[in-house]
Design a protein around this motif. Structure first.
Motif, short mmCIF file in Angstrom:
data_model
loop_
_atom_site.label_atom_id
_atom_site.label_comp_id
_atom_site.label_asym_id
_atom_site.label_seq_id
_atom_site.Cartn_x
_atom_site.Cartn_y
_atom_site.Cartn_z
N GLN A 74 0.83 -1.20 0.00
CA GLN A 74 0.00 0.00 0.00
C GLN A 74 0.87 1.25 0.00
O GLN A 74 0.58 2.23 -0.71
N ALA A 75 1.96 1.23 0.75
CA ALA A 75 2.87 2.38 0.76
C ALA A 75 3.56 2.56 -0.60
O ALA A 75 3.69 3.68 -1.10
N VAL A 76 3.98 1.46 -1.21
CA VAL A 76 4.64 1.53 -2.51
C VAL A 76 3.68 2.05 -3.58
O VAL A 76 4.06 2.88 -4.42
N ILE A 77 2.43 1.60 -3.55
CA ILE A 77 1.45 2.06 -4.53
C ILE A 77 1.18 3.55 -4.37
O ILE A 77 1.15 4.30 -5.35
N ASN A 78 1.01 4.01 -3.13
CA ASN A 78 0.75 5.43 -2.92
C ASN A 78 1.95 6.28 -3.31
O ASN A 78 1.80 7.28 -4.02
N ILE A 79 3.13 5.91 -2.87
CA ILE A 79 4.32 6.71 -3.18
C ILE A 79 4.61 6.66 -4.67
O ILE A 79 5.00 7.66 -5.27
N GLY A 80 4.41 5.51 -5.31
CA GLY A 80 4.59 5.42 -6.75
C GLY A 80 3.61 6.30 -7.51
O GLY A 80 3.96 6.90 -8.53
N ALA A 81 2.37 6.40 -7.03
CA ALA A 81 1.39 7.27 -7.68
C ALA A 81 1.74 8.74 -7.49
O ALA A 81 1.59 9.54 -8.42
N VAL A 82 2.22 9.10 -6.32
CA VAL A 82 2.61 10.49 -6.07
C VAL A 82 3.80 10.88 -6.93
O VAL A 82 3.86 12.00 -7.45
N LEU A 83 4.73 9.96 -7.11
CA LEU A 83 5.91 10.25 -7.93
C LEU A 83 5.64 10.17 -9.42
O LEU A 83 6.49 10.53 -10.22
N GLY A 84 4.46 9.68 -9.80
CA GLY A 84 4.10 9.58 -11.20
C GLY A 84 4.59 8.31 -11.86
O GLY A 84 4.57 8.20 -13.09
N LEU A 85 5.02 7.34 -11.07
CA LEU A 85 5.51 6.09 -11.61
C LEU A 85 4.40 5.06 -11.80
O LEU A 85 4.53 4.14 -12.59
N LEU A 86 3.31 5.20 -11.04
CA LEU A 86 2.18 4.29 -11.09
C LEU A 86 0.90 5.11 -11.30
O LEU A 86 0.86 6.29 -10.98
N PRO A 87 -0.14 4.49 -11.81
CA PRO A 87 -1.41 5.23 -11.95
C PRO A 87 -2.01 5.52 -10.57
O PRO A 87 -1.80 4.78 -9.62
N ILE A 88 -2.78 6.58 -10.50
CA ILE A 88 -3.40 6.97 -9.24
C ILE A 88 -4.54 5.99 -8.95
O ILE A 88 -5.48 5.86 -9.71
N ALA A 89 -4.43 5.31 -7.82
CA ALA A 89 -5.41 4.28 -7.48
C ALA A 89 -6.27 4.67 -6.30
O ALA A 89 -7.17 3.94 -5.92
N GLY A 90 -6.01 5.80 -5.68
CA GLY A 90 -6.78 6.23 -4.53
C GLY A 90 -6.44 5.48 -3.26
O GLY A 90 -7.25 5.38 -2.35
N VAL A 91 -5.24 4.94 -3.18
CA VAL A 91 -4.80 4.20 -2.01
C VAL A 91 -4.10 5.17 -1.06
O VAL A 91 -3.14 5.83 -1.45
N PRO A 92 -4.55 5.25 0.19
CA PRO A 92 -3.90 6.17 1.13
C PRO A 92 -2.56 5.63 1.60
O PRO A 92 -2.31 4.43 1.57
N LEU A 93 -1.71 6.54 2.07
CA LEU A 93 -0.43 6.16 2.64
C LEU A 93 -0.68 5.65 4.06
O LEU A 93 -1.22 6.37 4.88
N PRO A 94 -0.32 4.41 4.35
CA PRO A 94 -0.65 3.83 5.67
C PRO A 94 -0.05 4.63 6.81
O PRO A 94 1.09 5.09 6.75
#
Length: 134
Positions: A74-94
């Motif tokens: 969950q942390a990797v998905i959120n940080i990746g989305a913030v950095l623009g590396l992953l699509p925005i999934a609406g996952v909060p940073l734990p």
């Protein structure tokens, strides 16, 4: 820009208090703040892997591994989305984003990890050595 002096959170950044809290942290606390957040998540992941690896009970191993995978993913998905590396999934940073609906299960899961870590043989040995010195 300093703690509380972020400009992006006042309309430029969507959902700055939940999904993009890492970006606000980067703007307010700089590289030191973002690296601190990353280091804390890495330490939590290491501790969870250590708890899962040091036990002989299969339930504890799978539960600790699942909790660790869940929180770090969950942390990797959120940080990746913030950095623009992953699509925005609406996952909060734990443990960091605003809102209790994601915070409460995460805190319960970390409580499980702490309860599992109490039975760690290395911890028992260290506690026994420390109490024998008294």
């Amino acid at each position: 820009s300093g703690l509380g002096a972020s400009v992006e959170k006042w309309g430029q950044l969507p959902e700055a208090h939940t999904d993009f809290i890492f970006a606000v942290t980067g703007e307010e606390l700089g590289l030191a703040g973002t690296l601190s957040v990353l280091a804390l998540f890495a330490a939590l992941g290491y501790a969870g892997i250590r708890v899962a690896g040091c036990t002989e009970d299969p339930f504890v191993r799978y539960a600790a591994g699942g909790v660790t995978t869940w929180i770090t993913a969950q942390a990797v998905i959120n940080i990746g989305a913030v950095l623009g590396l992953l699509p925005i999934a609406g996952v909060p940073l734990p443990l960091f984003s605003y809102g209790g609906s994601a915070l409460l299960p995460t805190m319960f899961a970390i409580g499980l990890l702490i309860a599992f870590a109490r039975d760690d043989p290395l911890r028992r040995r260290a506690c026994d050595e420390a109490t024998s010195l008294w």
